[in-house]
Design a protein around this motif. Sequence first.
Motif, PDB file in Angstrom:
ATOM      1  N   THR A  63       0.836  -1.191   0.000  1.00 22.69           N
ATOM      2  CA  THR A  63       0.000   0.000   0.000  1.00 22.69           C
ATOM      3  C   THR A  63       0.874   1.247   0.000  1.00 22.69           C
ATOM      4  OG1 THR A  63      -1.710  -1.179   1.202  1.00 22.69           O
ATOM      5  CG2 THR A  63      -1.783   1.215   1.315  1.00 22.69           C
ATOM      6  N   LEU A  64       0.530   2.201  -0.847  1.00 18.52           N
ATOM      7  CA  LEU A  64       1.226   3.481  -0.838  1.00 18.52           C
ATOM      8  C   LEU A  64       0.866   4.247   0.429  1.00 18.52           C
ATOM      9  CD1 LEU A  64       0.748   4.882  -4.464  1.00 18.52           C
ATOM     10  CD2 LEU A  64       2.885   4.173  -3.413  1.00 18.52           C
ATOM     11  N   ALA A  65       1.837   4.920   1.005  1.00 16.80           N
ATOM     12  CA  ALA A  65       1.569   5.791   2.143  1.00 16.80           C
ATOM     13  C   ALA A  65       0.651   6.912   1.676  1.00 16.80           C
ATOM     14  CB  ALA A  65       2.874   6.357   2.685  1.00 16.80           C
ATOM     15  N   ASP A  66      -0.165   7.415   2.581  1.00 11.86           N
ATOM     16  CA  ASP A  66      -1.141   8.455   2.226  1.00 11.86           C
ATOM     17  C   ASP A  66      -0.510   9.666   1.558  1.00 11.86           C
ATOM     18  OD1 ASP A  66      -3.271   6.953   3.075  1.00 11.86           O
ATOM     19  OD2 ASP A  66      -3.383   7.900   5.056  1.00 11.86           O
ATOM     20  N   GLU A  67       0.695  10.040   1.962  1.00 12.49           N
ATOM     21  CA  GLU A  67       1.312  11.235   1.370  1.00 12.49           C
ATOM     22  C   GLU A  67       1.667  11.047  -0.105  1.00 12.49           C
ATOM     23  OE1 GLU A  67       4.881   9.423   3.723  1.00 12.49           O
ATOM     24  OE2 GLU A  67       2.771   9.772   4.135  1.00 12.49           O
ATOM     25  N   ASP A  98      -1.146   1.879  -6.569  1.00 11.67           N
ATOM     26  CA  ASP A  98      -2.089   1.499  -5.524  1.00 11.67           C
ATOM     27  C   ASP A  98      -3.488   1.938  -5.963  1.00 11.67           C
ATOM     28  OD1 ASP A  98      -3.094   0.530  -3.136  1.00 11.67           O
ATOM     29  OD2 ASP A  98      -2.140   2.037  -1.872  1.00 11.67           O
ATOM     30  N   SER A  99      -4.479   1.402  -5.311  1.00 12.84           N
ATOM     31  CA  SER A  99      -5.868   1.783  -5.547  1.00 12.84           C
ATOM     32  C   SER A  99      -6.646   1.662  -4.248  1.00 12.84           C
ATOM     33  CB  SER A  99      -6.510   0.876  -6.604  1.00 12.84           C
ATOM     34  OG  SER A  99      -7.884   1.198  -6.754  1.00 12.84           O
ATOM     35  N   ASP A 100      -7.753   2.370  -4.181  1.00 17.15           N
ATOM     36  CA  ASP A 100      -8.621   2.270  -3.012  1.00 17.15           C
ATOM     37  C   ASP A 100      -9.585   1.091  -3.123  1.00 17.15           C
ATOM     38  OD1 ASP A 100     -10.191   3.336  -5.032  1.00 17.15           O
ATOM     39  OD2 ASP A 100     -11.121   4.862  -3.768  1.00 17.15           O
ATOM     40  N   ALA A 101      -9.587   0.398  -4.256  1.00 21.12           N
ATOM     41  CA  ALA A 101     -10.459  -0.760  -4.470  1.00 21.12           C
ATOM     42  C   ALA A 101      -9.605  -2.014  -4.617  1.00 21.12           C
ATOM     43  CB  ALA A 101     -11.311  -0.558  -5.717  1.00 21.12           C
ATOM     44  N   ARG A 102      -9.919  -3.037  -3.843  1.00 16.47           N
ATOM     45  CA  ARG A 102      -9.096  -4.244  -3.830  1.00 16.47           C
ATOM     46  C   ARG A 102      -9.031  -4.939  -5.187  1.00 16.47           C
ATOM     47  NH1 ARG A 102     -10.574  -8.528   0.400  1.00 16.47           N
ATOM     48  NH2 ARG A 102     -10.734  -6.640   1.621  1.00 16.47           N
ATOM     49  N   VAL A 104      -9.301  -3.561  -8.139  1.00 14.50           N
ATOM     50  CA  VAL A 104      -8.448  -2.736  -8.996  1.00 14.50           C
ATOM     51  C   VAL A 104      -6.991  -2.917  -8.586  1.00 14.50           C
ATOM     52  CG1 VAL A 104      -7.905  -0.374  -9.720  1.00 14.50           C
ATOM     53  CG2 VAL A 104     -10.289  -1.092  -9.463  1.00 14.50           C
ATOM     54  N   LYS A 105      -6.749  -2.995  -7.307  1.00 15.76           N
ATOM     55  CA  LYS A 105      -5.387  -3.217  -6.827  1.00 15.76           C
ATOM     56  C   LYS A 105      -4.847  -4.557  -7.338  1.00 15.76           C
ATOM     57  CE  LYS A 105      -2.682  -2.609  -2.692  1.00 15.76           C
ATOM     58  NZ  LYS A 105      -2.624  -2.034  -1.377  1.00 15.76           N
ATOM     59  N   GLY A 106      -5.698  -5.569  -7.373  1.00 17.52           N
ATOM     60  CA  GLY A 106      -5.294  -6.858  -7.935  1.00 17.52           C
ATOM     61  C   GLY A 106      -4.999  -6.765  -9.420  1.00 17.52           C
ATOM     62  N   LEU A 107      -5.824  -6.014 -10.148  1.00 14.70           N
ATOM     63  CA  LEU A 107      -5.593  -5.808 -11.585  1.00 14.70           C
ATOM     64  C   LEU A 107      -4.311  -5.014 -11.815  1.00 14.70           C
ATOM     65  CD1 LEU A 107      -9.268  -5.051 -12.652  1.00 14.70           C
ATOM     66  CD2 LEU A 107      -7.981  -7.162 -13.055  1.00 14.70           C
ATOM     67  N   ILE A 108      -4.036  -4.044 -10.947  1.00 14.79           N
ATOM     68  CA  ILE A 108      -2.780  -3.292 -11.029  1.00 14.79           C
ATOM     69  C   ILE A 108      -1.608  -4.246 -10.854  1.00 14.79           C
ATOM     70  CG2 ILE A 108      -1.306  -1.650  -9.797  1.00 14.79           C
ATOM     71  CD1 ILE A 108      -3.862  -0.013  -9.216  1.00 14.79           C
ATOM     72  N   ALA A 109      -1.689  -5.117  -9.872  1.00 16.07           N
ATOM     73  CA  ALA A 109      -0.600  -6.073  -9.630  1.00 16.07           C
ATOM     74  C   ALA A 109      -0.360  -6.940 -10.865  1.00 16.07           C
ATOM     75  CB  ALA A 109      -0.919  -6.945  -8.415  1.00 16.07           C
ATOM     76  N   ILE A 110      -1.445  -7.351 -11.533  1.00 18.93           N
ATOM     77  CA  ILE A 110      -1.310  -8.145 -12.760  1.00 18.93           C
ATOM     78  C   ILE A 110      -0.559  -7.345 -13.824  1.00 18.93           C
ATOM     79  CG2 ILE A 110      -2.591  -9.192 -14.666  1.00 18.93           C
ATOM     80  CD1 ILE A 110      -4.778  -9.898 -12.573  1.00 18.93           C
ATOM     81  N   LEU A 111      -0.905  -6.068 -13.971  1.00 17.59           N
ATOM     82  CA  LEU A 111      -0.206  -5.211 -14.939  1.00 17.59           C
ATOM     83  C   LEU A 111       1.264  -5.043 -14.569  1.00 17.59           C
ATOM     84  CD1 LEU A 111      -2.778  -2.378 -15.693  1.00 17.59           C
ATOM     85  CD2 LEU A 111      -2.005  -4.172 -17.236  1.00 17.59           C
ATOM     86  N   LEU A 112       1.530  -4.864 -13.288  1.00 10.27           N
ATOM     87  CA  LEU A 112       2.925  -4.675 -12.862  1.00 10.27           C
ATOM     88  C   LEU A 112       3.763  -5.926 -13.092  1.00 10.27           C
ATOM     89  CD1 LEU A 112       2.602  -2.542  -9.594  1.00 10.27           C
ATOM     90  CD2 LEU A 112       3.019  -1.791 -11.951  1.00 10.27           C
ATOM     91  N   VAL A 113       3.177  -7.088 -12.891  1.00 10.26           N
ATOM     92  CA  VAL A 113       3.909  -8.335 -13.165  1.00 10.26           C
ATOM     93  C   VAL A 113       4.346  -8.367 -14.631  1.00 10.26           C
ATOM     94  CG1 VAL A 113       3.642 -10.856 -13.383  1.00 10.26           C
ATOM     95  CG2 VAL A 113       2.942  -9.691 -11.274  1.00 10.26           C
ATOM     96  N   ALA A 114       3.502  -7.856 -15.517  1.00 11.74           N
ATOM     97  CA  ALA A 114       3.803  -7.881 -16.954  1.00 11.74           C
ATOM     98  C   ALA A 114       4.780  -6.792 -17.380  1.00 11.74           C
ATOM     99  CB  ALA A 114       2.514  -7.746 -17.753  1.00 11.74           C
TER     100      ALA A 114
END
Length: 165
Positions: A63-67, A98-102, A104-114
């Motif tokens: 998770t990204l820090a709030d700042e 990061d995302s505020d929706a789990r 979306v966060k999972g989809l982001i992780a999939i993109l980052l793996v690629a």
Amino acid sequence: MATYTLYETTQLMTQISATNTPESQLFISLPAELSTAVTQIEQAKNWQEKYRHIMLLGKQLPTLADEFKQADAQVKGCESQAWLYHHQHNGQHFYLADSDARIVKGLIAILLVATQGKTTEQISQFEVTQYFDTLGLSGQLSPSRTNGLNALAEAIKRHAKESVT
């Protein structure tokens, strides 16, 4: 570049402050367990199982820090809030997101793996639709999630392209 466990990365991401920009040491290769989780999504037999794996993958992404959740890092085109940072090192591109929706966060992780640690050329050739077809996710996501996913993929490509000097 240094290698950190998911726990260490999360700790670093929540402790750094002052500049509102993540320090370069946070932009690292992703842990192998994220790639393994994406493989589990590909091998899942039905949408419910894939969805569960995406949600679990979202929990694994630090998770990204709030700042760091700044408007200038926010990805436009996502229904949920999503933030993306980029760093280039030795011709490779690294991202924090990061995302505020789990989901979306999972989809982001999939993109980052690629895309994590790839060259500008590799990222420019990345086709998100083809990648999600391979994982068996195309047609399963709502139109708004698909639009957000495409916006994230385009932001990743744009950061890589803009960093070329």
